[in-house]
Structure formats: structure tokens, C-alpha cells
Design a protein around this motif. Structure first.
Motif, mmCIF file in Angstrom:
data_model
loop_
_atom_site.group_PDB
_atom_site.id
_atom_site.type_symbol
_atom_site.label_atom_id
_atom_site.label_comp_id
_atom_site.label_asym_id
_atom_site.label_seq_id
_atom_site.Cartn_x
_atom_site.Cartn_y
_atom_site.Cartn_z
ATOM 1 N N TRP A 545 0.950 -1.128 -0.047
ATOM 2 C CA TRP A 545 -0.078 0.118 0.065
ATOM 3 C C TRP A 545 0.844 1.237 0.157
ATOM 4 C CZ3 TRP A 545 -3.161 -2.442 4.399
ATOM 5 C CH2 TRP A 545 -3.951 -3.568 3.882
ATOM 6 N N LYS A 546 1.950 1.221 0.680
ATOM 7 C CA LYS A 546 2.833 2.598 0.845
ATOM 8 C C LYS A 546 3.575 2.651 -0.443
ATOM 9 C CE LYS A 546 3.807 2.178 5.709
ATOM 10 N NZ LYS A 546 4.619 1.945 6.783
ATOM 11 N N ARG A 547 3.911 1.427 -1.168
ATOM 12 C CA ARG A 547 4.426 1.511 -2.441
ATOM 13 C C ARG A 547 3.382 2.191 -3.505
ATOM 14 N NH1 ARG A 547 7.662 0.055 -6.443
ATOM 15 N NH2 ARG A 547 6.786 -0.895 -8.395
ATOM 16 N N VAL A 548 2.182 1.851 -3.258
ATOM 17 C CA VAL A 548 1.302 2.420 -4.329
ATOM 18 C C VAL A 548 1.264 4.177 -4.259
ATOM 19 C CG1 VAL A 548 -1.583 2.873 -4.595
ATOM 20 C CG2 VAL A 548 -0.533 0.599 -4.142
ATOM 21 N N LEU A 549 1.550 4.668 -3.053
ATOM 22 C CA LEU A 549 1.289 5.851 -2.927
ATOM 23 C C LEU A 549 2.805 6.650 -3.661
ATOM 24 C CD1 LEU A 549 0.481 6.135 0.895
ATOM 25 C CD2 LEU A 549 -1.042 6.497 -1.173
ATOM 26 N N THR A 550 3.753 5.966 -3.857
ATOM 27 C CA THR A 550 4.925 6.263 -4.640
ATOM 28 C C THR A 550 4.575 6.278 -6.126
ATOM 29 O OG1 THR A 550 6.045 4.123 -4.778
ATOM 30 C CG2 THR A 550 6.383 5.578 -2.829
ATOM 31 N N LEU A 551 3.596 5.573 -6.386
ATOM 32 C CA LEU A 551 3.310 5.427 -8.104
ATOM 33 C C LEU A 551 2.289 6.069 -8.748
ATOM 34 C CD1 LEU A 551 3.040 1.492 -7.912
ATOM 35 C CD2 LEU A 551 5.066 2.814 -8.612
ATOM 36 N N ASP A 552 2.040 7.531 -8.086
ATOM 37 C CA ASP A 552 1.300 8.373 -8.722
ATOM 38 C C ASP A 552 -0.258 7.927 -8.983
ATOM 39 O OD1 ASP A 552 0.646 10.951 -9.499
ATOM 40 O OD2 ASP A 552 1.049 10.518 -11.588
ATOM 41 N N PRO A 553 -0.826 7.272 -7.848
ATOM 42 C CA PRO A 553 -2.175 7.046 -8.089
ATOM 43 C C PRO A 553 -3.329 8.018 -8.295
ATOM 44 C CG PRO A 553 -1.457 6.970 -5.947
ATOM 45 C CD PRO A 553 -0.415 7.355 -6.467
ATOM 46 N N LYS A 556 -8.822 9.206 -6.123
ATOM 47 C CA LYS A 556 -9.599 8.407 -5.717
ATOM 48 C C LYS A 556 -8.974 7.343 -4.760
ATOM 49 C CE LYS A 556 -13.768 5.512 -6.177
ATOM 50 N NZ LYS A 556 -14.890 5.121 -7.216
ATOM 51 N N LEU A 557 -7.862 6.492 -5.640
ATOM 52 C CA LEU A 557 -7.068 5.400 -5.223
ATOM 53 C C LEU A 557 -6.222 5.948 -4.042
ATOM 54 C CD1 LEU A 557 -6.323 2.357 -5.248
ATOM 55 C CD2 LEU A 557 -4.458 3.003 -7.380
ATOM 56 N N LYS A 558 -5.648 7.060 -4.252
ATOM 57 C CA LYS A 558 -4.655 7.539 -3.218
ATOM 58 C C LYS A 558 -5.368 7.713 -1.852
ATOM 59 C CE LYS A 558 -1.749 11.368 -2.167
ATOM 60 N NZ LYS A 558 -1.229 12.691 -2.606
ATOM 61 N N ALA A 559 -6.580 8.068 -1.936
ATOM 62 C CA ALA A 559 -7.331 8.537 -0.667
ATOM 63 C C ALA A 559 -7.719 7.336 -0.008
ATOM 64 C CB ALA A 559 -8.798 9.207 -0.739
ATOM 65 N N ALA A 560 -7.976 6.248 -1.032
ATOM 66 C CA ALA A 560 -8.385 4.834 -0.302
ATOM 67 C C ALA A 560 -7.103 3.993 0.179
ATOM 68 C CB ALA A 560 -9.195 3.931 -1.257
ATOM 69 N N VAL A 561 -6.295 4.206 -0.242
ATOM 70 C CA VAL A 561 -4.945 3.512 0.252
ATOM 71 C C VAL A 561 -4.409 4.264 1.510
ATOM 72 C CG1 VAL A 561 -2.584 3.099 -0.198
ATOM 73 C CG2 VAL A 561 -4.286 2.571 -1.901
ATOM 74 N N GLU A 562 -4.360 5.623 1.634
ATOM 75 C CA GLU A 562 -3.967 6.463 2.653
ATOM 76 C C GLU A 562 -4.917 6.075 3.762
ATOM 77 O OE1 GLU A 562 -4.359 10.440 1.381
ATOM 78 O OE2 GLU A 562 -2.165 10.556 0.937
ATOM 79 N N ALA A 563 -6.179 5.776 3.508
ATOM 80 C CA ALA A 563 -6.991 5.431 4.721
ATOM 81 C C ALA A 563 -6.787 3.800 5.330
ATOM 82 C CB ALA A 563 -8.383 5.385 4.204
ATOM 83 N N LYS A 564 -6.152 3.215 4.475
ATOM 84 C CA LYS A 564 -6.048 1.633 4.740
ATOM 85 C C LYS A 564 -4.570 1.677 5.675
ATOM 86 C CE LYS A 564 -6.448 -0.129 0.493
ATOM 87 N NZ LYS A 564 -6.725 -0.949 -0.571
ATOM 88 N N VAL A 565 -3.713 2.553 5.227
ATOM 89 C CA VAL A 565 -2.673 2.695 5.738
ATOM 90 C C VAL A 565 -2.851 3.342 7.198
ATOM 91 C CG1 VAL A 565 -0.184 3.830 5.996
ATOM 92 C CG2 VAL A 565 -1.033 2.770 3.845
#
Length: 582
Positions: A545-553, A556-565
Motif C-alpha cells: 500500500w505504501k508503494r502504491v502512494l509512490t506510483l502517482d495513483p 480516489k485510489l490515493k485516498a483509499a490507500v491512505e485510509a488503509k494505511v
């Protein structure tokens, strides 16, 4: 070669990744690079190149520019380097010749073609080919035939030697030599284009029966393509046989009913308008260079491919498909200014104009200037033409104007829409938030094209992500992966189907394969993180999930992943029947 909707749809790309926006239209016969035709002035050179002044420094700068596809700047650097190193007769002169040729300054390239003992054989052969073309272009055709002999230009340029020699002979007044059909054993390019050229040269020699025999051979197959059909139809029109011309155009339209060049030719013949002129010798010689250019590009001989295109344009500056190929090459090399200069060459009203404008607009979109891209596309669409409308719809989708994209596509659908148009509109409706209309279009497209892997994947994934028709969707994405097992997007869809069905172990295995295939896709990495969490691999899930945030999501996806983290993981998994809005 005409660029029409049917041909573009046949090779079109529609997004396999759920949030991508690749073009449906504007994908013309792929091809090659460009630099502007004139050499830069001294002032322009100084503005562009304020740096190195030693011959060696100028050489390095020129080589770098040449490697980057900036042929004009390379030519200027090499000229300055040679002027500062009068003793050089080898490398600098070769590079200066190459840069002049690739920038389109054929007269200068021919004048400086290396022929000394220090020059490489490859450069000498290309130099002789350049000199032959310049002789044909500048009114000295008798110099060309000896330069085009196979032993003169070498094995690498054998297709050009074979296809151009009859035209050079015709220019030199050797009618007998002009009518010899070019042959190279097992070479389909020479077989086809040699026969097409021979037909045109027979007509010029007023040997009409032999010309027609060649044309019938070329058009006698089920789907001959528009090039021989247009050539044969034009021949029939010039012979006053309009009914026969209409019949041959109809044959071509049976395979490509939207081909604008064929439609225009048929309308002209039916209206009794003046027949198209026969090709001139220069036009025929230029056409003989296009197919070898494509062959060289397919063999990754891009420099030779660009050289052939430049030589073709020296003979026929109005050869629009050559300009498009040059523009494609220059864009691939990263020289957007030169690519745009090439795309701007086709004139309004030409069969290639809409395609050129589409490529011009996409060059701005690719550079992040969506506003300019849309402005150009809107201007082109306002002039009419289905191709231009489809390009506008593509660019609207790329700029996340999904509702307007669907509206534009609705205007061009027609009573029996192509499945790709339905697919593209379905994607637009879906991304605009109207799944009911999107699903209907996607299902209609699937009825017309039940085995297309991209369509199977998109609709299948859409159902999977919504928790709908999971068993059916699983079968669809399995079929898609069977067709494209190296597609990270499709393997991801399959892994996500297993996840939604609660088979988390199989989901992990499949999604790990998807990440290996498409390591930089944020969606796929996010899915793998979720699957890791469900099998108890919590640290690996957080890492993904933290890797996702480095891949320019996307936001919408960024917010969802930040919530999971932030929450430290996922809530308990619902049963598969309740996964619709997880």
C-alpha cells in the motif's frame, strides 16, 4: 495510403487498464522520425547551441543531437566542427553527410557524400543512393541508373535498388529498362510494389493491356487493400471506363466500407468528373521508397528508414503518408517540435489531413498539454469528418471529460455501430458514473465481438469490481488471460476475481504474477496489498500500500490507500455475495 475510420478502428487500442485512456483513433500505419527541412541560420544555431567551440566538442555535441533525432542541430554542429578541423576527411564528413540527409537537406547531403578511403562502405553506399535521388530530383536522371545498381548501393538497400531502378530508367529515357519488373527472391514487398510500379509504367508507355493485366493480378484477391484498387480505378477512369472503375471501387468498399479515399473515388467516377492524373515519374520513384522505409523500420534500422523517407520527400514533397511516418519517428525519438512540423504538412482536404491533425493533437496531449490538444481536436471536429469526431472523443476521455466524450461518440454511431465505438462509449459512460448505459454498450459490443480479450477483460473486471455476476466474469477474464498471458492488467483482473470470490491464496499467487508483469501500476499493487492482508501477510500488505502512494495513483485510489494505511489494515472480509461496495 488513405487513413480512414475502418483502418484506424482495425488497429485501435482501447484501454485494458481500468483507468487508462489510450486513443481509439489516430493510429495510422506506424512509422518513423523527422527534423525540419531547412538548415538553421547562424543566429538560430547560436541561440540553440551556445556551448562547445573546439572541433572535438562540436563533434560530441553533434553526435548527441544525432542520437536524439535532432538532425538539424546535428548538421550545424558537424559543419562547425569540420570548419574548425580542416585536416579531417573521415568521421566528421561522414557525420555531416548523415546529419544533412536525415534533416532533409538532400542537395547538400548529395554534394558531401563521402567517397574517400577513410569513409565506411555503409556510408559510401548510402551516399550513392542519395546522389541517385538528387540526380532524379534535379533534372540529371541519366546519372541515376548506375548509382542504383545493386553492386553500387549494396545488399542493405536491395529493395530500393530493385523498386527505384525502373523509374530511374524511365527518367533517363530507357523505356525498355523501365518495363522490367523488379524481383528479389522471396521478397513480398518487392513482388507487390514492383508489380504496382510496372503497371503504372506500362500505362505511361501506352501498353494498356499489359498494365491492366498487372492491375487485375493485384486486385484479384478477396481483400486487395485500397492502394491497388485506387490505382486500377484511376487507370480505368483515364481510359473512359467509368462503370468498370465504379465496380472495382465497390469491390474495395466491400472490405472497407468506411474508406474515405475509396468513397471519394467512387463518387468522382459516378459523377463523371475528371479522372485523376497518372503518377509522374518523380511521384512513382518517391512511392518506391515508402515500402522499403517501412521494411527498414520493422527491422529496427531507423536511421535508414528516415533516410528513405527524406529521399522520398525530396522527389515528392506532397507525399503525405511519408510526412506522417516522419512525424511518428520524430515523436518516438522525443523531438516533438520536429514531429509537429511533419504533422502540419498535410493540407486540409487531403485524405491524410484528419489523421495528421489527430497526431498533432495527441503530441500535445502526450506532453501534458491537454488544453491545446482539445483545442486542436475541436477545430478539426468542427470541420466534420467521422475520424475527427472519434479523435475528439478519445481526447475528451483522456482529459476525463467522459460525459462529453460519450455525447460525441453518440453522434457518429450510425444505425449499425462498430463494436469499438460501442466499447469506447461504454468506457466513457462507465467513467462518467453511468454504469447502466456503460454496461449496455459493453454488452452490445461483446455480442458483436465475443472473443476480443480487451473487451472481455474490461466488462469482466467491471462486474468483478462491483461484485456482480462473479462466476461469469471469472470465465471472461480467464479467456482474456488465455489470449494475453503477458498482460499485467488482465492477470490482475483474474487475481481480483479470485479475491472477490474469497479464494485469497489463489488471488495472491495470481496478483504477484500481475505485479511482475506491470510493476509500476498502482491499481495492481493495491490489489496485491489487499490479498496479502487477507492471507495474514500484514507487513507485506502495508509495504504494497505504501508503494502504491509512490506510483502517482489517481486521487480516489490515493485516498483509499491512505485510509488503509492510517487504519493499519482492512476490516474483516465480507462473504463473496456481499462484496459489491467493499
Amino acid at each position: 495510403m488513405a487513413v480512414v475510420l475502418a483502418a484506424r478502428l482495425e488497429t485501435a487500442e482501447i484501454p485494458s487498464m481500468r483507468r487508462s485512456a489510450l486513443p481509439l483513433a489516430g493510429l495510422v500505419i506506424p512509422l518513423v522520425l523527422l527534423a525540419a527541412c531547412a538548415s538553421p541560420s547562424d543566429q538560430a544555431f547560436e541561440e540553440l547551441n551556445p556551448g562547445p567551440s573546439s572541433p572535438y566538442g562540436l563533434f560530441l555535441a553533434g553526435q548527441g543531437a544525432l542520437n536524439d533525432g535532432r538532425s538539424q542541430q546535428a548538421s550545424a554542429y558537424f559543419d562547425q566542427a569540420a570548419a574548425g578541423d580542416a585536416d579531417d576527411e573521415g568521421m566528421l564528413s561522414e557525420r555531416a553527410f548523415t546529419a544533412a540527409l536525415l534533416s532533409g537537406d538532400i542537395p547538400r547531403a548529395a554534394a558531401m557524400a563521402p567517397n574517400g578511403p577513410n569513409a565506411s562502405d555503409a556510408t559510401k553506399r548510402l551516399g550513392r543512393l542519395t546522389q541517385a535521388v538528387e540526380a532524379m530530383a534535379s533534372g540529371k536522371p541519366k546519372l541515376a541508373p548506375p548509382l542504383l545498381k545493386p553492386e553500387s548501393v549494396g545488399y542493405l538497400h536491395r529493395q530500393v535498388s530493385a523498386l527505384m531502378s525502373p523509374w530511374a530508367a524511365a527518367m533517363a529515357g530507357d523505356q525498355e529498362g523501365s518495363l522490367v519488373r523488379p524481383t528479389i527472391r522471396n521478397d513480398k514487398v518487392v513482388e507487390f510494389f514492383g508489380l504496382l510500379g510496372q503497371a503504372a509504367l506500362y500505362e505511361r508507355a501506352r501498353r494498356y493491356d499489359e498494365a491492366e493485366t498487372d492491375y487485375k493480378t493485384l486486385t484479384g484477391i478477396d481483400d486487395p487493400g485500397d492502394m491497388p484498387v485506387l490505382a486500377y480505378g484511376g487507370f480505368l477512369e483515364r481510359r473512359g471506363r467509368r462503370a468498370d472503375a465504379i465496380a472495382i471501387y465497390d469491390k474495395g468498399l466491400a472490405s472497407a466500407p468506411q474508406n474515405q479515399a475509396l468513397l471519394t473515388a467512387r463518387a468522382r467516377a459516378a459523377a463523371g468528373k475528371a479522372a485523376p492524373a497518372a503518377v509522374t515519374l518523380k511521384e512513382g520513384a518517391a512511392a518506391a521508397l515508402i515500402a522499403p522505409a517501412a521494411s527498414m523500420m520493422a527491422a529496427r534500422q531507423n536511421q535508414n528508414s528516415l533516410a528513405y523517407l527524406r529521399l522520398a520527400l525530396r522527389l515528392d514533397p506532397q507525399r503525405n503518408e511519408a510526412w506522417l511516418m516522419v512525424g511518428d519517428m520524430m515523436q518516438a525519438a522525443g523531438d516533438l517540435e520536429a514531429a509537429r512540423a511533419a504533422y502540419a504538412r498535410p493540407k486540409a482536404g487531403s485524405p491524410e489531413y484528419d489523421a495528421a491533425q489527430a497526431k498533432l493533437a495527441w503530441s500535445y496531449q502526450s506532453a501534458g498539454d491537454g488544453e491545446t490538444a482539445l483545442s486542436l481536436a475541436r477545430q478539426a471536429a468542427a470541420r466534420g469528418g467521422t475520424d475527427a469526431q472519434v479523435t475528439l472523443a478519445d481526447l475528451l476521455r483522456a482529459n476525463e471529460k467522459f460525459g462529453e466524450s460519450a455525447e460525441v461518440l453518440s453522434r457518429v454511431m450510425g444505425p449499425q455501430p462498430d463494436w469499438r465505438l460501442l466499447y469506447a462509449r461504454g468506457v466513457a459512460y462507465d467513467q462518467a458514473g453511468d454504469w447502466t448505459k456503460g454496461e449496455a454498450d459493453l454488452q452490445a459490443a461483446l455480442k458483436l465481438r465475443p472473443d476480443d480479450p480487451e473487451l472481455l477483460n474490461y466488462l469482466g473486471y467491471s462486474w468483478i469490481d462491483r461484485g456482480q455476476r462473479l462466476d461469469e466474469a471469472l470465465g471472461m477474464v480467464q479467456r482474456a488471460v488465455g489470449e494475453n498471458p503477458r498482460s499485467g492488467a488482465m492477470v490482475d483482473s483474474l487475481g481480483w476475481a479470485y479475491y472477490r470470490l474469497g479464494d485469497y491464496k489463489k488471488a495472491v499467487e495470481t496478483l504477484e504474477s500481475a505485479v511482475e508483469l506491470s510493476a509500476g501500476e498502482p491499481d495492481i499493487n493495491d490489489h496485491l496489498g489487499d490479498a496479502y492482508w487477507r492471507v495474514g501477510r500484514r507487513d507485506e500488505a502495508l509495504f504494497q500500500w505504501k508503494r502504491v502512494l509512490t506510483l502517482d495513483p489517481d486521487p480516489k485510489l490515493k485516498a483509499a490507500v491512505e485510509a488503509k494505511v492510517a487504519a493499519g489494515g482492512l476490516p474483516p472480509a465480507p462473504p463473496p455475495a456481499q462484496v459489491a461496495k467493499q
